[in-house]
Design an enzyme around this catalytic site. Structure first.
Site, short mmCIF file in Angstrom:
data_model
loop_
_atom_site.label_atom_id
_atom_site.label_comp_id
_atom_site.label_asym_id
_atom_site.label_seq_id
_atom_site.Cartn_x
_atom_site.Cartn_y
_atom_site.Cartn_z
CG HIS A 32 -1.93 1.00 1.35
ND1 HIS A 32 -3.15 0.91 0.70
CD2 HIS A 32 -1.97 2.16 2.05
CE1 HIS A 32 -3.89 1.97 1.01
NE2 HIS A 32 -3.19 2.75 1.83
CG MET A 138 -10.16 6.81 4.48
SD MET A 138 -8.58 5.96 4.26
CE MET A 138 -7.65 6.51 5.69
N GLY A 143 -4.31 11.04 6.49
CA GLY A 143 -3.21 12.01 6.62
C GLY A 143 -2.04 11.51 7.43
CG PHE A 144 -0.96 12.55 10.27
CD1 PHE A 144 0.34 13.05 10.15
CD2 PHE A 144 -2.03 13.42 10.08
CE1 PHE A 144 0.55 14.39 9.84
CE2 PHE A 144 -1.82 14.75 9.76
CZ PHE A 144 -0.53 15.25 9.64
N GLY A 145 -0.29 8.11 9.89
CA GLY A 145 -0.32 6.77 10.44
C GLY A 145 -0.42 6.84 11.96
N GLY A 146 -0.63 5.69 12.59
CA GLY A 146 -0.57 5.61 14.04
C GLY A 146 -1.78 6.14 14.78
CG ASP A 176 -5.63 3.05 5.00
OD1 ASP A 176 -4.84 2.89 5.94
OD2 ASP A 176 -5.37 3.73 3.98
N GLY A 177 -6.38 2.29 8.51
CA GLY A 177 -6.22 3.17 9.66
C GLY A 177 -6.46 2.45 10.97
N GLY A 198 -0.08 -0.16 8.73
CA GLY A 198 1.14 0.64 8.73
C GLY A 198 1.95 0.32 9.97
C1 DX5 Z 1 -3.51 7.21 6.59
C2 DX5 Z 1 -3.01 6.24 5.55
C3 DX5 Z 1 -2.77 4.89 6.08
C4 DX5 Z 1 -1.71 4.75 7.13
C5 DX5 Z 1 -2.17 3.67 8.07
O1 DX5 Z 1 -3.97 8.34 5.96
O2 DX5 Z 1 -3.96 6.13 4.51
O3 DX5 Z 1 -2.55 3.95 5.03
O4 DX5 Z 1 -0.45 4.41 6.61
O5 DX5 Z 1 -1.33 3.64 9.15
P1 DX5 Z 1 -1.69 2.89 10.51
O6 DX5 Z 1 -1.86 1.43 10.17
O7 DX5 Z 1 -0.51 3.16 11.37
O8 DX5 Z 1 -2.97 3.49 11.03
ZN ZN Z 2 -3.77 4.46 2.97
#
Ligand code: DX5
Ligand code: ZN
Length: 216
Positions: A32, A138, A143-146, A176-177, A198
């Protein structure tokens, strides 16, 4: 088909090749790639050069998640860089350009995915479900991981799965997320079959085993 789709957003970019090998070793079928433009989302990640680099070192499915405004302008570039799937956001385009974007992705011979943010009504997806190969729900604000998994998004997953079944449509539903061992099970039960990981993949001390996580 069920698979993990590890997101390289959480990987060590200095060793991207080795990180991709980890994804292969885990038994995941997808990689991804989160493209962010600092406009559709308040963060900037990476673009075509990284997609090309990923493509050059793996036969995994290159799953591009475009968190950008005007995604229709970049379909050809994503295709040229080596994407297999292009997922764009419904919110990123005026309605009349949504179908055109799906058609443009198909014209490149690629799979089309459509995504909605947590605040968007899932019913807005109805006209497109029969036209795409994948819907991405979503489970965090993009916008952000974690971030923390939003369990209340599971109603959307159930809704999309029901619509697809009613229409006899074979559809992938990606989440995702905030996906980890526990939240993956919740999303799977709701009807999702592709799971983006992620943090849970790249920050894990041991290599994730996709088969085990998916219960296969
Ligand atoms: C967030 C991204 C995700 C992100 C997921 O906007 O679309 O793909 O990398 O990260 P995690 O698994 O850490 O929530
Ligand atoms: Zn994503």
């Amino acid at each position: 088909m069920k698979t993990l789709a590890p997101s390289i957003l959480a990987s060590d970019m200095l060793y991207l090749g080795a990180e991709i090998k980890k994804i292969e070793k885990s038994g995941s079928k997808y990689v991804h790639v989160d493209v962010m433009d600092g406009c559709f989302v308040p963060n900037i990640s990476f673009g075509m050069p990284i997609i090309s680099a990923v493509r050059s070192c793996t036969d995994l499915v290159v799953d591009v998640h475009a968190m950008i405004v005007n995604p229709d302008k970049y379909i050809k570039d994503f295709a040229k860089a080596g994407a297999d799937i292009i997922t764009f956001h419904l919110e990123a385009l005026e309605p009349k350009r949504v179908m055109e974007t799906i058609d443009a992705i198909h014209k490149e011979g690629l799979k089309a995915g459509i995504s909605i943010k947590p605040g968007t009504d899932v019913k807005e997806l109805i006209p497109y479900i029969k036209c795409v190969e994948m819907v991405l729900i979503m489970t965090v604000e993009p916008g952000f991981g974690g971030q923390k998994f939003m369990q209340d998004m599971m109603d959307k997953v159930r809704f999309v799965r029901e619509v697809a079944e009613k229409e006899n449509k074979e559809l992938d539903i990606q989440v995702d997320g905030g996906i980890n061992n526990e939240t993956l099970k919740v999303a799977m039960e709701a009807g999702a079959n592709i799971f983006v990981l992620g943090t849970a993949f790249f920050k894990s001390e041991t290599l994730i085993d996709a088969e085990k996580l998916l219960g296969e």
